[in-house]
Structures are given as structure tokens and as C-alpha cells.
Scaffold this motif. Structure first.
Motif, short mmCIF file in Angstrom:
data_model
loop_
_atom_site.label_atom_id
_atom_site.label_comp_id
_atom_site.label_asym_id
_atom_site.label_seq_id
_atom_site.Cartn_x
_atom_site.Cartn_y
_atom_site.Cartn_z
N ASP A 108 -3.46 11.33 4.75
CA ASP A 108 -3.96 12.64 4.08
C ASP A 108 -4.23 12.30 2.61
N LEU A 109 -3.41 11.56 1.95
CA LEU A 109 -3.37 11.58 0.59
C LEU A 109 -2.71 10.14 0.05
N VAL A 110 -3.03 9.72 -0.91
CA VAL A 110 -2.54 8.25 -1.24
C VAL A 110 -2.28 8.41 -2.84
N PHE A 111 -0.88 8.24 -3.18
CA PHE A 111 -0.51 8.02 -4.62
C PHE A 111 -0.47 6.66 -4.93
N MET A 112 -1.31 6.20 -6.10
CA MET A 112 -1.20 4.84 -6.38
C MET A 112 -0.53 4.48 -7.52
N ASP A 113 0.18 3.47 -7.91
CA ASP A 113 0.71 3.06 -9.06
C ASP A 113 -0.41 1.99 -9.67
N ILE A 114 -0.56 2.41 -10.78
CA ILE A 114 -1.65 1.44 -11.32
C ILE A 114 -1.21 0.08 -11.62
N GLN A 115 0.09 -0.12 -12.24
CA GLN A 115 0.93 -1.37 -12.87
C GLN A 115 1.75 -1.74 -11.70
N LEU A 116 1.10 -2.69 -10.86
CA LEU A 116 1.90 -3.15 -9.57
C LEU A 116 2.52 -4.67 -9.98
N ASN A 117 3.56 -4.79 -9.51
CA ASN A 117 4.03 -6.13 -9.49
C ASN A 117 3.07 -6.73 -8.23
N GLY A 118 2.89 -8.38 -8.21
CA GLY A 118 2.07 -8.88 -7.27
C GLY A 118 0.60 -9.10 -7.75
N SER A 119 -0.18 -9.63 -6.76
CA SER A 119 -1.45 -10.18 -7.22
C SER A 119 -2.45 -9.38 -7.68
N ILE A 120 -2.50 -7.99 -7.22
CA ILE A 120 -3.48 -7.20 -7.63
C ILE A 120 -2.97 -5.83 -8.09
N SER A 121 -3.57 -5.25 -8.93
CA SER A 121 -3.42 -3.78 -9.55
C SER A 121 -3.56 -2.68 -8.62
N GLY A 122 -3.18 -1.67 -8.99
CA GLY A 122 -3.54 -0.52 -8.26
C GLY A 122 -4.95 -0.04 -8.51
N LEU A 123 -5.57 -0.38 -9.52
CA LEU A 123 -7.05 -0.18 -9.57
C LEU A 123 -7.67 -0.99 -8.67
N GLU A 124 -7.57 -2.37 -8.60
CA GLU A 124 -8.25 -3.25 -7.95
C GLU A 124 -8.03 -2.62 -6.11
N VAL A 125 -6.49 -2.46 -6.04
CA VAL A 125 -6.30 -2.01 -4.55
C VAL A 125 -7.32 -1.01 -4.16
N THR A 126 -7.42 0.19 -5.14
CA THR A 126 -8.53 1.27 -5.07
C THR A 126 -10.01 0.86 -4.80
N ARG A 127 -10.28 -0.14 -5.62
CA ARG A 127 -11.77 -0.69 -5.60
C ARG A 127 -11.87 -1.14 -4.34
N ARG A 128 -10.91 -2.10 -3.66
CA ARG A 128 -11.33 -2.83 -2.47
C ARG A 128 -10.97 -1.79 -1.35
N LEU A 129 -10.39 -0.78 -1.37
CA LEU A 129 -10.27 0.13 -0.30
C LEU A 129 -11.56 1.06 -0.14
N ARG A 130 -12.15 1.52 -1.57
CA ARG A 130 -13.36 2.03 -1.52
C ARG A 130 -14.44 1.03 -0.97
N ALA A 131 -14.50 -0.23 -1.59
CA ALA A 131 -15.43 -1.18 -0.95
C ALA A 131 -15.45 -0.97 0.48
N LEU A 132 -14.38 -0.90 1.20
CA LEU A 132 -14.11 -0.94 2.56
C LEU A 132 -14.53 0.45 3.34
N GLY A 133 -15.01 1.63 2.46
CA GLY A 133 -15.42 2.75 2.84
C GLY A 133 -14.12 3.67 3.18
N TYR A 134 -13.26 3.34 2.36
CA TYR A 134 -11.89 4.15 2.70
C TYR A 134 -12.29 5.55 1.94
N THR A 135 -12.22 6.66 2.70
CA THR A 135 -12.42 8.06 1.91
C THR A 135 -11.22 8.88 1.50
N VAL A 136 -10.09 8.59 2.01
CA VAL A 136 -8.99 9.55 1.69
C VAL A 136 -8.78 9.48 0.08
N PRO A 137 -8.49 10.71 -0.31
CA PRO A 137 -8.34 11.01 -1.55
C PRO A 137 -7.07 10.26 -2.24
#
Ligand code: MN
Length: 130
Positions: free
Chosen positions: A46-75
Motif C-alpha cells: 500500500d505504501l513505500v518508505f524509501m531511504d535515499i542514501q542506501l549502502n549497496g549498488s544503487i541509491s533510493g532515487l535509482e530504486v524509485t526510477r527503476r520501479l516507476r519504469a516497471l510501471g510500479y504505481t504504489v505511493p
């Protein structure tokens, strides 16, 4: 509500877990953005909280971009530790719906849970919401 929190800091995860369980919400946590994307596409959320500064290969902004590119519509609500000018715009541009700066504010989390509470709606054949 079913909430996903993508966060690499355990202290924040524990705080969020306490806030959500007090309200009877279900929390799923991922610390790695790539793992999160892989799992989230098949989850009911129903809802996603996304930390922007993530350890690992991609940031929270990039996670968000990729989800939206996949058609992900959850807030998606962005959370960032180092509030800087332009943060909000960067988060919204990446596909986030809202933005919070850390430290986590319990009243603000509660108000967002209320704001994004799924509405009980039905849809007609012509696609109009009733
Ligand atoms: Mn972090």
C-alpha cells in the motif's frame, strides 16, 4: 496497511517497526535496493518508505526510477538524512510522491499513513471511479 521500508540503518527500521505495529500495520523491510525491486514487483503493497542514501549498488532515487519504469504505481515516500536544497525536487522527479527529512518524525509518519490509506473504491466498465 502493508508498508515496505527500504533502509540500511537498523535503528530507523526499528523505530518505523514500532510506529507501524502500534497502528496495526504490516512492515516489510529491505536493506538493498536491487533485492527490494526484485521482491516488490510481486508483492501487494500500500505504501513505500524509501531511504535515499542506501549502502549497496544503487541509491533510493535509482530504486524509485527503476520501479516507476516497471510501471510500479504504489505511493513512494522519500526519506533523506542530509536535507539539501533541491532534495525535494530530485525525489519528486525520480517518481516519489512525498519527501521527509530525517530524523524520522512520528507525527509526520502517522499523517502520511493517514494520507495514503487506500480508499475503498470500485470501478465501472468505462473506467470511471465511483
Ligand atoms: Mn541510509
Amino acid at each position: 496497511m502493508i508498508v515496505v521500508y527500504i533502509e540500511d540503518n537498523e535503528t530507523n527500521v526499528e523505530l518505523m517497526r514500532r510506529i507501524l505495529s502500534a497502528g496495526g500495520h504490516e512492515l516489510h523491510h529491505f536493506s538493498n535496493g536491487l533485492v527490494a525491486i526484485e521482491k516488490m514487483v510481486d508483492m501487494k503493497v500500500d505504501l513505500v518508505f524509501m531511504d535515499i542514501q542506501l549502502n549497496g549498488s544503487i541509491s533510493g532515487l535509482e530504486v524509485t526510477r527503476r520501479l516507476r519504469a516497471l510501471g510500479y504505481t504504489v505511493p513512494i515516500i522519500a526519506l533523506t538524512a542530509y536535507a539539501m536544497v533541491g532534495d525535494r525536487e530530485r525525489c519528486i522527479e525520480a517518481g516519489c510522491d512525498d519527501y521527509l527529512s530525517k530524523p524520522i518524525s512520528i507525527p509526520l509518519i502517522l499523517s502520511l499513513l493517514d494520507k495514503y490509506q487506500p480508499q475503498i473504491t470500485s470501478v465501472k466498465d468505462n473506467g470511471e471511479w465511483i
